[in-house]
Design a protein around this motif. Structure first.
Motif, mmCIF file in Angstrom:
data_model
loop_
_atom_site.group_PDB
_atom_site.id
_atom_site.type_symbol
_atom_site.label_atom_id
_atom_site.label_comp_id
_atom_site.label_asym_id
_atom_site.label_seq_id
_atom_site.Cartn_x
_atom_site.Cartn_y
_atom_site.Cartn_z
ATOM 1 N N LEU A 14 0.875 -1.142 0.652
ATOM 2 C CA LEU A 14 -0.388 -0.002 0.193
ATOM 3 C C LEU A 14 1.053 1.738 0.555
ATOM 4 O O LEU A 14 0.738 1.918 -0.621
ATOM 5 C CB LEU A 14 -0.658 -0.176 1.271
ATOM 6 C CG LEU A 14 -1.603 1.575 1.510
ATOM 7 C CD1 LEU A 14 -2.955 1.210 0.369
ATOM 8 C CD2 LEU A 14 -2.239 1.131 2.302
ATOM 9 N N ALA A 15 1.777 1.318 0.929
ATOM 10 C CA ALA A 15 2.812 2.251 0.741
ATOM 11 C C ALA A 15 3.573 2.554 -0.555
ATOM 12 O O ALA A 15 3.750 4.039 -1.160
ATOM 13 C CB ALA A 15 3.888 1.983 2.321
ATOM 14 N N THR A 16 3.833 1.586 -1.739
ATOM 15 C CA THR A 16 4.644 1.576 -2.908
ATOM 16 C C THR A 16 3.443 2.270 -3.389
ATOM 17 O O THR A 16 4.518 3.226 -4.391
ATOM 18 C CB THR A 16 5.115 0.295 -2.864
ATOM 19 O OG1 THR A 16 5.969 0.251 -1.998
ATOM 20 C CG2 THR A 16 4.988 0.368 -4.929
ATOM 21 N N GLU A 17 2.313 2.330 -3.367
ATOM 22 C CA GLU A 17 0.753 2.875 -4.756
ATOM 23 C C GLU A 17 0.782 4.417 -3.690
ATOM 24 O O GLU A 17 0.380 4.711 -4.666
ATOM 25 C CB GLU A 17 -0.232 1.560 -4.192
ATOM 26 C CG GLU A 17 -0.229 -0.125 -5.495
ATOM 27 C CD GLU A 17 1.017 0.106 -6.292
ATOM 28 O OE1 GLU A 17 -0.307 1.005 -7.402
ATOM 29 O OE2 GLU A 17 1.540 -0.244 -7.045
ATOM 30 N N MET A 18 0.598 4.435 -2.997
ATOM 31 C CA MET A 18 0.437 5.981 -2.346
ATOM 32 C C MET A 18 1.455 6.505 -2.380
ATOM 33 O O MET A 18 1.899 7.953 -2.781
ATOM 34 C CB MET A 18 0.640 5.284 -0.315
ATOM 35 C CG MET A 18 -0.712 4.526 -0.445
ATOM 36 S SD MET A 18 -2.423 5.744 -0.449
ATOM 37 C CE MET A 18 -2.119 7.049 0.628
ATOM 38 N N LYS A 19 2.682 5.963 -2.467
ATOM 39 C CA LYS A 19 4.083 7.178 -2.832
ATOM 40 C C LYS A 19 4.135 7.143 -4.572
ATOM 41 O O LYS A 19 4.260 8.011 -5.049
ATOM 42 C CB LYS A 19 5.432 6.338 -2.447
ATOM 43 C CG LYS A 19 5.773 5.964 -1.138
ATOM 44 C CD LYS A 19 7.210 5.158 -0.736
ATOM 45 C CE LYS A 19 6.947 5.262 0.313
ATOM 46 N NZ LYS A 19 8.335 3.759 1.068
ATOM 47 N N LYS A 20 3.606 6.317 -5.224
ATOM 48 C CA LYS A 20 2.802 6.720 -6.571
ATOM 49 C C LYS A 20 1.583 8.431 -6.972
ATOM 50 O O LYS A 20 1.929 8.608 -7.939
ATOM 51 C CB LYS A 20 2.493 5.566 -7.337
ATOM 52 C CG LYS A 20 3.623 4.221 -7.464
ATOM 53 C CD LYS A 20 2.470 3.284 -8.358
ATOM 54 C CE LYS A 20 3.758 2.754 -8.425
ATOM 55 N NZ LYS A 20 3.066 1.022 -8.443
ATOM 56 N N LEU A 21 1.733 8.049 -5.859
ATOM 57 C CA LEU A 21 0.233 9.739 -5.641
ATOM 58 C C LEU A 21 0.642 10.914 -5.691
ATOM 59 O O LEU A 21 1.991 10.901 -5.489
ATOM 60 C CB LEU A 21 -0.576 9.432 -4.700
ATOM 61 C CG LEU A 21 -1.434 8.323 -4.435
ATOM 62 C CD1 LEU A 21 -2.286 8.338 -3.811
ATOM 63 C CD2 LEU A 21 -2.258 8.019 -5.800
#
Length: 83
Positions: A14-21
């Motif tokens: 989830l953190a990895t995906e959030m960093k893409k925002l």
């Protein structure tokens, strides 16, 4: 609450995906999460007290249960561990 290994793995994903925002979207999600997290427990408590004051098995009790379920779901979310 300490995360187990499965939760840690999911939180990392989830953190990895959030960093893409973009920063604005990330901040909007973060602020919205904390608004809900800060206000949900007091709402649950207020509904419980109001139901107890009015009488058992009324419509406030049903609303209390609905918001208890929401609080339970919020507590199961890993978003708070990420934002």
């Amino acid at each position: 609450m300490a995360l187990n290994e499965t939760q840690k793995t999911k939180a990392a994903a989830l953190a990895t995906e959030m960093k893409k925002l973009d920063a604005e979207t990330y901040q909007e999600i973060r602020q919205s999460y904390y608004k809900i997290a800060d206000e949900l427990r007091p709402l649950v408590d207020a509904l419980e007290k109001a139901d107890a004051d009015i009488g058992p098995n009324g419509p406030l009790l049903e609303e209390h249960y609905i918001f208890c379920e929401m609080l339970d779901r919020l507590n199961k979310s890993l978003l708070g561990a990420v934002v």
